[in-house]
Structure formats: structure tokens, C-alpha cells
Design an enzyme around this catalytic site. Sequence first.
Site, PDB file in Angstrom:
ATOM      1  N   THR A 132       0.827  -1.211   0.000  1.00 56.68           N
ATOM      2  CA  THR A 132       0.000   0.000   0.000  1.00 56.68           C
ATOM      3  C   THR A 132       0.862   1.262   0.000  1.00 56.68           C
ATOM      4  O   THR A 132       2.019   1.227   0.438  1.00 56.68           O
ATOM      5  CB  THR A 132      -0.898  -0.009   1.272  1.00 56.68           C
ATOM      6  OG1 THR A 132      -1.408   1.289   1.496  1.00 56.68           O
ATOM      7  CG2 THR A 132      -0.117  -0.402   2.521  1.00 56.68           C
ATOM      8  N   ASP A 133       0.281   2.366  -0.447  1.00 55.22           N
ATOM      9  CA  ASP A 133       0.998   3.651  -0.366  1.00 55.22           C
ATOM     10  C   ASP A 133       1.121   4.130   1.084  1.00 55.22           C
ATOM     11  O   ASP A 133       1.931   5.016   1.385  1.00 55.22           O
ATOM     12  CB  ASP A 133       0.302   4.727  -1.224  1.00 55.22           C
ATOM     13  CG  ASP A 133      -1.144   5.014  -0.834  1.00 55.22           C
ATOM     14  OD1 ASP A 133      -1.689   4.344   0.070  1.00 55.22           O
ATOM     15  OD2 ASP A 133      -1.737   5.935  -1.444  1.00 55.22           O
ATOM     16  N   GLU A 134       0.322   3.522   2.003  1.00 49.30           N
ATOM     17  CA  GLU A 134       0.308   4.027   3.381  1.00 49.30           C
ATOM     18  C   GLU A 134       1.630   3.794   4.109  1.00 49.30           C
ATOM     19  O   GLU A 134       1.887   4.426   5.127  1.00 49.30           O
ATOM     20  CB  GLU A 134      -0.877   3.425   4.154  1.00 49.30           C
ATOM     21  CG  GLU A 134      -2.186   3.731   3.457  1.00 49.30           C
ATOM     22  CD  GLU A 134      -3.434   3.442   4.276  1.00 49.30           C
ATOM     23  OE1 GLU A 134      -3.360   3.455   5.503  1.00 49.30           O
ATOM     24  OE2 GLU A 134      -4.486   3.224   3.652  1.00 49.30           O
ATOM     25  N   TYR A 158      -1.749  -0.588  11.051  1.00 45.73           N
ATOM     26  CA  TYR A 158      -1.927  -1.231   9.736  1.00 45.73           C
ATOM     27  C   TYR A 158      -0.723  -0.957   8.846  1.00 45.73           C
ATOM     28  O   TYR A 158      -0.090  -1.894   8.334  1.00 45.73           O
ATOM     29  CB  TYR A 158      -3.209  -0.707   9.071  1.00 45.73           C
ATOM     30  CG  TYR A 158      -3.271  -1.013   7.583  1.00 45.73           C
ATOM     31  CD1 TYR A 158      -3.352  -2.329   7.125  1.00 45.73           C
ATOM     32  CD2 TYR A 158      -3.222   0.017   6.630  1.00 45.73           C
ATOM     33  CE1 TYR A 158      -3.389  -2.607   5.758  1.00 45.73           C
ATOM     34  CE2 TYR A 158      -3.261  -0.261   5.271  1.00 45.73           C
ATOM     35  CZ  TYR A 158      -3.340  -1.570   4.841  1.00 45.73           C
ATOM     36  OH  TYR A 158      -3.372  -1.854   3.483  1.00 45.73           O
ATOM     37  N   LYS A 162       2.181  -3.526   7.342  1.00 46.72           N
ATOM     38  CA  LYS A 162       2.438  -3.698   5.907  1.00 46.72           C
ATOM     39  C   LYS A 162       3.894  -3.354   5.592  1.00 46.72           C
ATOM     40  O   LYS A 162       4.537  -4.029   4.781  1.00 46.72           O
ATOM     41  CB  LYS A 162       1.496  -2.815   5.077  1.00 46.72           C
ATOM     42  CG  LYS A 162       0.038  -3.218   5.102  1.00 46.72           C
ATOM     43  CD  LYS A 162      -0.247  -4.580   4.485  1.00 46.72           C
ATOM     44  CE  LYS A 162      -0.083  -4.614   2.970  1.00 46.72           C
ATOM     45  NZ  LYS A 162      -0.523  -5.920   2.400  1.00 46.72           N
TER      46      LYS A 162
END
Length: 362
Positions: A132-134, A158, A162
Site C-alpha cells: 500500500t501507499d500508506e 496497519y 504492511k
Amino acid sequence: MILVSGGAGFIGANFILDWLAQSEETILNVDKLTYAGNLNNLASLKNDRRHIFVHADIGDSDTLTRLLKQHQPRAIVHFAAESHVDRSIHGPAAFIATNINGTFNLLECARHYWQSLDADAKAAFRFLHISTDEVFGSLGAADAPFTEATAYAPNSPYSASKAASDHLVRAYHHTYGLPTLTTHCSNNYGPYHFPEKLIPLIISNARAGKNLPIYGDGSQVRDWLYVSDHCSAIRRVLEAGCVGETYNIGGWNEKTNLSVVHTICDLLDELQAKPEGSYRAQIRHVDDRPGHDKRYAIDARKIERELGWKPSESFETGLRKTVQWYLQNDAWTAQVLSGEYQQWLAQHYHGSDTSATNPDLL
Ligand code: NAD
Ligand code: TYD
């Protein structure tokens, strides 16, 4: 054949449906069926022999080892994860178990399997990790979008889990030579999206006459990508991505949360008007999410330059398709809003935990 983990979830199910719409290659779908996994997403494949479903946890080495030996996949596409930021704030343990330990276990099983292959199969094998970009953290209004070279700065349990899984994938390539690929995608939306995430939650609550909760002032920015565009990017990376590389995937669609909610209300006003007034009247500002990332934006030029991938949907066309899908699939929403999801909501919003970020959900 390819092995997909988490194929009963939102993106995994869309990926399997898109894949089998254009390929004869079988998919072995390994999914634990958490609250987010739903075999109804794949109901159209009921009698399709190209889809093999196995109910299993990616933390289960014995099952994974047996499946890999038996089915000899040429690739693993790893979607399985706990994926909701708010849940990670209230209960991070499941995120550590699946996103970190589960990915570690899948990598270990993949490594042993890959090492047992002959030279040609070994060279052709791929482990594609869906990230993810997060993991890159939060941008200021004037910052340039995330590139593949942006430093990691995850802010939620989260995104931290990741990020940890990304590092393990990187290390398995660097140390053991496992042919890995990693993608970092922005926020997806589209059919089969679980209605705890912003877009399906707003559609579902609006139609049920409930409040539309906006965390804080709603000025936070996300980049949105229609899910089938994410699926085509994954297929392209699997087909032509350079081993050991990472690819950012995004829609060039930066929107504030408030503008996303306004657009959904306007679409519903057009497609399913209320007897009087606009759905916008249901909007409520609620307490902000703790540690809420202000802005995500993706620079997707590498995948376009090197692999020739570009999104085909604009936010306007993709969101219209999405709202229409939800209008036509009430039974799907009703089913996922029952059972365990309701239990979690009850505990999350009405139990001893009073720090709920979204009290207007029910
Ligand atoms: P989701 O929560 O809808 O689905 C996750 C799936 O994984 C479910 O089917 C669930 O049952 C399964 N699963 C969970 N734990 C498991 C375990 N231990 N073993 C086997 N299966 C398990 O998630 P999603 O939105 O489809 O996201 C899929 C992947 O894409 C995730 O890795 C996520 O981090 C990533 N991603 C999501 C987005 C997004 O906007 N949704 C954006 C970028 C990246
Ligand atoms: P979400 O769909 O949970 O995705 P993520 O947190 O992974 O980006 O949330 C998208 C944005 O919408 C995020 O800034 C939080 C905000 N949000 C709300 O304002 N209200 C809501 O009820 C939800 C679920 C999210």
C-alpha cells in the site's frame, strides 16, 4: 496455475474475476475467510473448475507446503491481510499476526518450494506482494507525491505491519534470491468493497437514511483508483515486472474526503433521489481518527514508463459505476452487514471501548 492469497476479499476477488475473464489459467485461492472474506464475491465461479478455493490461514505452514507441492504454481500473488486502519487502531494484534507473521510464513513456504523447482521453473517463478501507499506515511499539501524511492514512515498499526511485510519480502529477494515483486497502490474502490471503508460505507449509510460520518474536517486527501485498474496493473507487473523491483500504482485522482462524500451524495441524488432534500443533509462531522494521515498521493510514472500501464477509469466514471453496482446489489450489502460484522460493531462502538472513531456508523 497461480496461487492467490486473500482472494475472497475486496481486491483479491476482483482480481480473480478479472483474471478468469481473460485467461484459462487456474487460480488456487487460499483464504481464511475473516469478516472481510466473502465467497459470495466469487459466486459467479461456482461451477468453474479454474477456481480452486482452499479455506486456510497463511500462517498454516503444513497446508501451504502441501498445496504448493501438489499444485506447483508458477506464481504467488499475496493479497491476504488485515486491511482496515480503524480496526488496527482498536486491535492491532491481528495485523501483526497476519500481515507480519503470516507474510513471513508464506515467504518461508514459498522459498522452500521455489528452491525445490528445476532451473526453468525457478527462473520463471514470481512472488508478487500487494502493498500500500500508506507505508510512506503522510504528505503535506505542497509535498511531491510518493515515488518508489520515498522513505518508509508508516503511522498506523496497519501501515506499520504492511511496511514490516514489505521489508521481509525485500530481504527474501536480497538474501535468498526469491524472485519477488512489490506493488504500492493507493486507495481502491469498486464492487465488493466491504462497507466499513469510506466509499461503500457512505453509499450504504446514505441509502439506509443514516448519518454520513466524516472524520474531523474532511480535508484529508487520498488518491483513488478503481479496483479493476489495480487488477490490470497487478497483471502487468506479474507479466513484465523486473524481479526485486517495487512499483507504485495510482489513479492521479487526489480528492479530499469531503469532496468524495459530496460526489457520492450527488450521484445518489441523481440515480435514486429521496422524496425531498439531498443526501448531503445526512453528513455529520465526527471525532477525528487518532494519528489520521493528512494526505496520500502516488507518483505512478515508473509503472507507466517501464511497463506501459495507465489507469482506464477516471474518478468520475469509476465512482458512477461503483454507486450503480451498489444500487443493483442490495443483497450483497445486506449479507456482509450481518453476523460477525455486527458483533464487531457492537463491541467497537457500544462496548467498553469509548474511543470509537466512528460513532455514527450504526
Ligand atoms: P480485504 O480486507 O477486503 O480482504 C482481505 C482478505 O484476506 C479477506 O478475504 C480475508 O479473509 C483474507 N485474510 C485475512 N487474513 C488472512 C489469513 N491470515 N490467511 C488467509 N487469508 C486471510 O482487503 P483488500 O482491500 O482486498 O486488500 C487486499 C490487499 O491489498 C491487502 O494486502 C491490502 O493491504 C492491499 N491494499 C489495499 C488497498 C485498498 O484500498 N483496499 C490499497 C492498497 C493495497
Ligand atoms: P478508509 O476507507 O478507511 O481508507 P484509509 O484509511 O486506508 O485511507 O478511509 C479513507 C479516508 O476516509 C480516511 O482519511 C478516513 C476517512 N473516513 C471518514 O472520514 N469516515 C469514515 O467513516 C471512514 C470509514 C473513513
